[in-house]
Write an enzyme that holds these catalytic residues in place. Structure first.
Site, PDB file in Angstrom:
ATOM      1  N   ASP A 156       0.858  -1.198   0.000  1.00 26.83           N
ATOM      2  CA  ASP A 156       0.000   0.000   0.000  1.00 26.83           C
ATOM      3  C   ASP A 156       0.884   1.235   0.000  1.00 26.83           C
ATOM      4  O   ASP A 156       2.117   1.136   0.081  1.00 26.83           O
ATOM      5  CB  ASP A 156      -0.929  -0.016   1.242  1.00 26.83           C
ATOM      6  CG  ASP A 156      -2.266   0.693   0.998  1.00 26.83           C
ATOM      7  OD1 ASP A 156      -2.252   1.895   0.704  1.00 26.83           O
ATOM      8  OD2 ASP A 156      -3.314   0.027   1.110  1.00 26.83           O
ATOM      9  N   TYR A 183     -14.694   5.744 -13.629  1.00 24.04           N
ATOM     10  CA  TYR A 183     -14.671   4.591 -12.717  1.00 24.04           C
ATOM     11  C   TYR A 183     -15.233   3.368 -13.448  1.00 24.04           C
ATOM     12  O   TYR A 183     -14.643   2.279 -13.390  1.00 24.04           O
ATOM     13  CB  TYR A 183     -15.468   4.911 -11.442  1.00 24.04           C
ATOM     14  CG  TYR A 183     -15.333   3.844 -10.362  1.00 24.04           C
ATOM     15  CD1 TYR A 183     -14.146   3.676  -9.670  1.00 24.04           C
ATOM     16  CD2 TYR A 183     -16.400   3.008 -10.045  1.00 24.04           C
ATOM     17  CE1 TYR A 183     -14.014   2.692  -8.688  1.00 24.04           C
ATOM     18  CE2 TYR A 183     -16.281   2.028  -9.062  1.00 24.04           C
ATOM     19  CZ  TYR A 183     -15.084   1.876  -8.385  1.00 24.04           C
ATOM     20  OH  TYR A 183     -14.965   0.906  -7.417  1.00 24.04           O
ATOM     21  N   LYS A 230     -13.020  -0.033 -14.338  1.00 25.06           N
ATOM     22  CA  LYS A 230     -13.407  -1.345 -13.809  1.00 25.06           C
ATOM     23  C   LYS A 230     -13.796  -2.308 -14.934  1.00 25.06           C
ATOM     24  O   LYS A 230     -13.637  -3.529 -14.818  1.00 25.06           O
ATOM     25  CB  LYS A 230     -14.531  -1.198 -12.777  1.00 25.06           C
ATOM     26  CG  LYS A 230     -14.086  -0.470 -11.504  1.00 25.06           C
ATOM     27  CD  LYS A 230     -12.940  -1.200 -10.795  1.00 25.06           C
ATOM     28  CE  LYS A 230     -12.576  -0.596  -9.459  1.00 25.06           C
ATOM     29  NZ  LYS A 230     -11.472  -1.311  -8.800  1.00 25.06           N
ATOM     30  N   ILE A 263     -20.385  -1.742  -0.536  1.00 23.34           N
ATOM     31  CA  ILE A 263     -19.772  -2.395   0.631  1.00 23.34           C
ATOM     32  C   ILE A 263     -19.353  -1.300   1.621  1.00 23.34           C
ATOM     33  O   ILE A 263     -18.814  -0.258   1.218  1.00 23.34           O
ATOM     34  CB  ILE A 263     -18.523  -3.222   0.215  1.00 23.34           C
ATOM     35  CG1 ILE A 263     -18.791  -4.086  -1.036  1.00 23.34           C
ATOM     36  CG2 ILE A 263     -18.043  -4.059   1.392  1.00 23.34           C
ATOM     37  CD1 ILE A 263     -19.802  -5.181  -0.897  1.00 23.34           C
ATOM     38  N   THR A 281     -17.216   0.543   3.431  1.00 19.94           N
ATOM     39  CA  THR A 281     -15.822   0.967   3.680  1.00 19.94           C
ATOM     40  C   THR A 281     -15.785   2.489   3.532  1.00 19.94           C
ATOM     41  O   THR A 281     -16.794   3.106   3.201  1.00 19.94           O
ATOM     42  CB  THR A 281     -14.841   0.371   2.640  1.00 19.94           C
ATOM     43  OG1 THR A 281     -15.140   0.947   1.357  1.00 19.94           O
ATOM     44  CG2 THR A 281     -14.915  -1.140   2.551  1.00 19.94           C
TER      45      THR A 281
END
Ligand code: NAD
Length: 250
Positions: free
Chosen positions: A37, A155, A159, A188, A190
């Site tokens: 990361d 985006y 993807k 999701i 996050t």
């Protein structure tokens, strides 16, 4: 015996969010986990946590847009963990704007992280996987890689690129025992979700479109990634695993 017993795994963008959930689950399943990361402090903290529960673990600085970082990260993983059996190309950034409101700089930045990052990871993982007689690459796409959207453009494009690069990788390396599959999460919980859903109204609309009636958890996605990474998926390559509570099936 864990489902990834002894497997050496690298997870990009593994310091938080979905990647961190994968790192924890992989470690519980017996894997040796390398977290890559740009969030050095979060990554190092997670690796300390994994080591405390006796998993052999490593943090590597990895900006997925950098070819040099990928070379160094794959070398570090193979030297310090012993091999590279599993790569999860999980790192990604979100961008929300219709086509006309997307600047060229925004387009290039999102494609750089989300598409170039997966390409470079795949390119540098394959020789290392070949040396260990095969491997599994799991690429994080999205439902945004399957269907269009009123609010997203680059985006979606990035993807979608991940989805098709996965299939070409699957075709090209199948005979060498290297599998590649894509994962397509819906909404999701996050930090990224705060960017996807901005108002209570948007939250309610998206929830009403989700047949299962809740948003996903990082663990929900990690379980799918684990399956594709493991030998239980040894006849599965080029597949798309949608984890979206039914969002895109209607
Ligand atoms: P997040 O923002 O919580 O975490 C993303 C991680 O990627 C962070 O650790 C970040 O530091 C890292 N990262 C960003 N740029 C990087 C770079 N250049 N090099 C290395 N690491 C980098 O997001 P998340 O929700 O955990 O998303 C993980 C992946 O799942 C992304 O690819 C995202 O597009 C995809 N996804 C998320 C959702 C969702 O609802 N959360 C849905 C579909 C797909």
């Amino acid at each position: 015996m864990g489902r990834l017993e002894g497997k050496c795994c690298l997870i990009s963008g593994g310091a938080k969010g979905l990647g961190a959930a994968q790192a924890r689950l992989f470690a519980r399943e017996g894997a040796r986990v390398a977290v890559g990361d740009i969030l050095d402090a979060d990554g190092a903290r997670l690796v300390d946590e994994l080591r405390a529960s006796s998993a052999d673990s490593l943090y590597v600085r990895l900006d997925v847009t950098s070819e040099g970082d990928w070379e160094r990260a794959v070398d570090a993983v193979t030297e310090e963990l012993g091999a590279l059996d599993v790569l999860v190309n999980n790192a990604g950034i979100y961008h929300r704007a219709p086509v006309e409101e997307t600047t060229l700089e925004e387009w290039e930045r999102v494609m750089e992280v989300n598409a170039r990052g997966v390409f470079l990871g795949t390119k540098y993982a394959i020789p290392a996987m070949r040396r260990s007689g095969g491997g599994s690459i799991v690429n994080m796409s999205s439902v945004a890689g399957l269907v269009g959207s009123r609010t997203q453009s680059v985006y979606n494009a990035s993807k979608g690129a991940v989805r098709l690069l996965t299939k070409s990788t699957a075709v090209q390396y199948a005979t060498e025992g290297i599998r590649a599959n894509s994962v397509h999460p819906g909404v999701i919980e996050t930090d990224m979700m705060q960017e996807v859903i901005r108002t209570e109204e948007e939250r309610a609309t998206r929830m009403s479109l989700t047949p299962i009636g809740r948003f996903g958890t990082p663990e929900d996605v990690a379980q799918g990634v684990l399956f594709l990474a493991s030998d239980q998926a040894s006849y599965i390559t080029g597949a798309e695993l949608v984890i979206d509570g039914g969002l895109t099936v209607q």
